[in-house]
Enzyme design. Structure first.
Site, mmCIF file in Angstrom:
data_model
loop_
_atom_site.group_PDB
_atom_site.id
_atom_site.type_symbol
_atom_site.label_atom_id
_atom_site.label_comp_id
_atom_site.label_asym_id
_atom_site.label_seq_id
_atom_site.Cartn_x
_atom_site.Cartn_y
_atom_site.Cartn_z
ATOM 1 N N HIS A 144 22.910 3.704 -13.589
ATOM 2 C CA HIS A 144 21.676 2.960 -13.823
ATOM 3 C C HIS A 144 21.677 2.203 -15.143
ATOM 4 O O HIS A 144 20.618 1.852 -15.650
ATOM 5 C CB HIS A 144 20.473 3.910 -13.761
ATOM 6 C CG HIS A 144 20.286 4.503 -12.410
ATOM 7 N ND1 HIS A 144 19.598 5.674 -12.189
ATOM 8 C CD2 HIS A 144 20.722 4.105 -11.180
ATOM 9 C CE1 HIS A 144 19.607 5.959 -10.894
ATOM 10 N NE2 HIS A 144 20.288 5.035 -10.268
ATOM 11 N N TYR B 78 10.781 0.258 -23.509
ATOM 12 C CA TYR B 78 12.223 0.536 -23.532
ATOM 13 C C TYR B 78 12.756 0.730 -24.959
ATOM 14 O O TYR B 78 13.507 1.659 -25.227
ATOM 15 C CB TYR B 78 13.003 -0.562 -22.789
ATOM 16 C CG TYR B 78 13.004 -0.324 -21.303
ATOM 17 C CD1 TYR B 78 12.096 -0.965 -20.453
ATOM 18 C CD2 TYR B 78 13.876 0.606 -20.741
ATOM 19 C CE1 TYR B 78 12.075 -0.694 -19.095
ATOM 20 C CE2 TYR B 78 13.856 0.880 -19.394
ATOM 21 C CZ TYR B 78 12.955 0.229 -18.567
ATOM 22 O OH TYR B 78 12.927 0.514 -17.230
ATOM 23 N N CYS C 220 20.569 -19.136 -23.526
ATOM 24 C CA CYS C 220 19.728 -19.872 -22.558
ATOM 25 C C CYS C 220 18.251 -19.775 -22.890
ATOM 26 O O CYS C 220 17.406 -20.361 -22.207
ATOM 27 C CB CYS C 220 19.972 -19.356 -21.136
ATOM 28 S SG CYS C 220 19.300 -17.708 -20.853
ATOM 29 N N ASN D 208 19.566 23.620 -11.898
ATOM 30 C CA ASN D 208 18.215 23.080 -12.041
ATOM 31 C C ASN D 208 17.255 24.271 -12.063
ATOM 32 O O ASN D 208 17.417 25.188 -11.256
ATOM 33 C CB ASN D 208 17.908 22.171 -10.830
ATOM 34 C CG ASN D 208 16.707 21.281 -11.067
ATOM 35 O OD1 ASN D 208 15.673 21.730 -11.559
ATOM 36 N ND2 ASN D 208 16.843 19.998 -10.753
ATOM 37 N N ASN E 98 21.288 8.780 -15.830
ATOM 38 C CA ASN E 98 20.559 8.608 -17.085
ATOM 39 C C ASN E 98 21.021 7.357 -17.821
ATOM 40 O O ASN E 98 22.152 6.905 -17.656
ATOM 41 C CB ASN E 98 20.734 9.849 -17.978
ATOM 42 C CG ASN E 98 20.199 11.100 -17.300
ATOM 43 O OD1 ASN E 98 19.323 11.008 -16.429
ATOM 44 N ND2 ASN E 98 20.739 12.251 -17.652
ATOM 45 N N VAL E 99 20.126 6.844 -18.639
ATOM 46 C CA VAL E 99 20.422 5.603 -19.372
ATOM 47 C C VAL E 99 20.458 5.872 -20.876
ATOM 48 O O VAL E 99 20.430 4.946 -21.678
ATOM 49 C CB VAL E 99 19.344 4.528 -19.048
ATOM 50 C CG1 VAL E 99 19.434 4.123 -17.588
ATOM 51 C CG2 VAL E 99 17.937 5.027 -19.380
#
Ligand code: BV8
Length: 251
Positions: free
Chosen positions: A116, A64, A153, A216, A99-100
């Site tokens: 997302h 990521y 945490c 597309n 998309n991220v």
């Protein structure tokens, strides 16, 4: 293109649904491209799930942050700028993205719903306590990277994206579904229409009487729901669509 421009000219509310293909011409590989697609290299269940993260946090986190670095170096192509221009040409326009990569927000689109999540935000895996992105380590390219620990945490920090098997963010999803049911035109750009539940949006719009336009280069699961198909890449099709709209003539 002619019919698409006419539909947009008559629309008050327009929704643009985008997928990984929208970022392809900005150098970000799509998930499904045989050659460069990330899924071709990794099994999505292998990496884009909480179980994979808990099993091998350094490998998943490294993937990521590697994508995040790629995204930060990416420049939005003319198709992104065309959507910003389109926002000024129709009364109401919202972008609902799968998309991220945050590119729509970076280029200045005003109303962007991220179904997302985003590579640019981080939180801890146990309690989703937010974690500052500027405290995330910069690993070597394509390498595993041990995730930092939550300051509150102590659990491992993860990207704020929606993994497979996870619910989409409730408020954003409800808003996206409402927009799809209320719009007169839905532009569906660069998605294979395979990932649920986002893949339902074109059908919601169509069933509510909207004109669905697909942009597309290849036929997809969405093509069956589209009234109009602009068969080509987003970086060329979207500027051409805006040109047709502004010239007033049909191209
Ligand atoms: C959920 C963030 C409820 C992470 C993403 C069977 C087994 C397991 C799960 C399921 C199953 N059946 C259904 C499911 C549910 C699952 C799903 O849909 N799986 C699919 C793979 C079958 N969905 C979920 O799990 C969702 N959550 O259902 O929750 C629930 C909850 C608890 C318990 C049970 C149920 C969560 C889905 C969100 C997953 N996260 N992203 C990350 O990025 O790492 S999805 C990820 O993949 C991307 O964000 C993107 O959305 C998706 C890839 O799809 P596309 O965007 O369409 O991209 P793709 O590569 O497929 O296509 C690219 C297109 O671009 C192509 O058509 C190509 O022709 C075109 N193109 C290429 N070049 C260009 C172009 N277009 C224009 N211009 C160009 N130049």
């Amino acid at each position: 293109m002619r019919a698409a421009a006419r539909a947009l000219r008559d629309a008050r509310q327009v929704v643009v649904v985008t997928g990984a293909g929208m970022s392809r011409e900005s150098g970000i590989p799509t998930f499904r491209d045989a050659l460069t697609g990330l899924w071709a290299r990794y099994d999505p269940q292998e990496l884009a799930t909480e179980a994979a993260f808990r099993r091998d946090p350094a490998r998943v986190f490294g993937w990521y942050v590697g994508r995040w670095r790629l995204v930060r170096a990416a420049a939005p192509h003319p198709g992104y700028h065309a959507l910003v221009a389109l926002e000024r040409l129709v009364p109401e326009l919202a972008i609902v993205t799968q998309n991220v990569d945050g590119l729509h927000r970076r280029v200045g689109s005003r109303r962007v719903l991220e179904l997302h999540g985003s590579l640019e935000r981080f939180s801890c895996v146990d309690a989703r306590h937010p974690f500052p992105a500027d405290a995330v380590p910069e690993p070597a390219a394509d390498a595993a990277c041990e995730p930092p620990r939550c300051l509150r945490c102590g659990s491992a920090v993860r990207p704020d994206v929606v993994w497979f098997g996870e619910m989409l963010p409730e408020r954003v999803t409800a808003e996206a579904w409402d927009l799809a049911a209320a719009c007169q035109v839905m532009l569906v750009v660069g998605t294979s229409g395979l990932v649920q539940p986002a893949a339902q949006l074109p059908y919601i719009a169509r069933d509510a009487g909207a004109t669905v336009i697909e942009v597309n280069p290849a036929p997809t699961e969405v093509s069956a729901a589209a009234h109009i198909v602009c068969r080509g890449p987003a970086g060329a099709m979207l500027p051409a669509l805006v040109a047709a709209l502004t010239e007033g003539e049909s191209t």
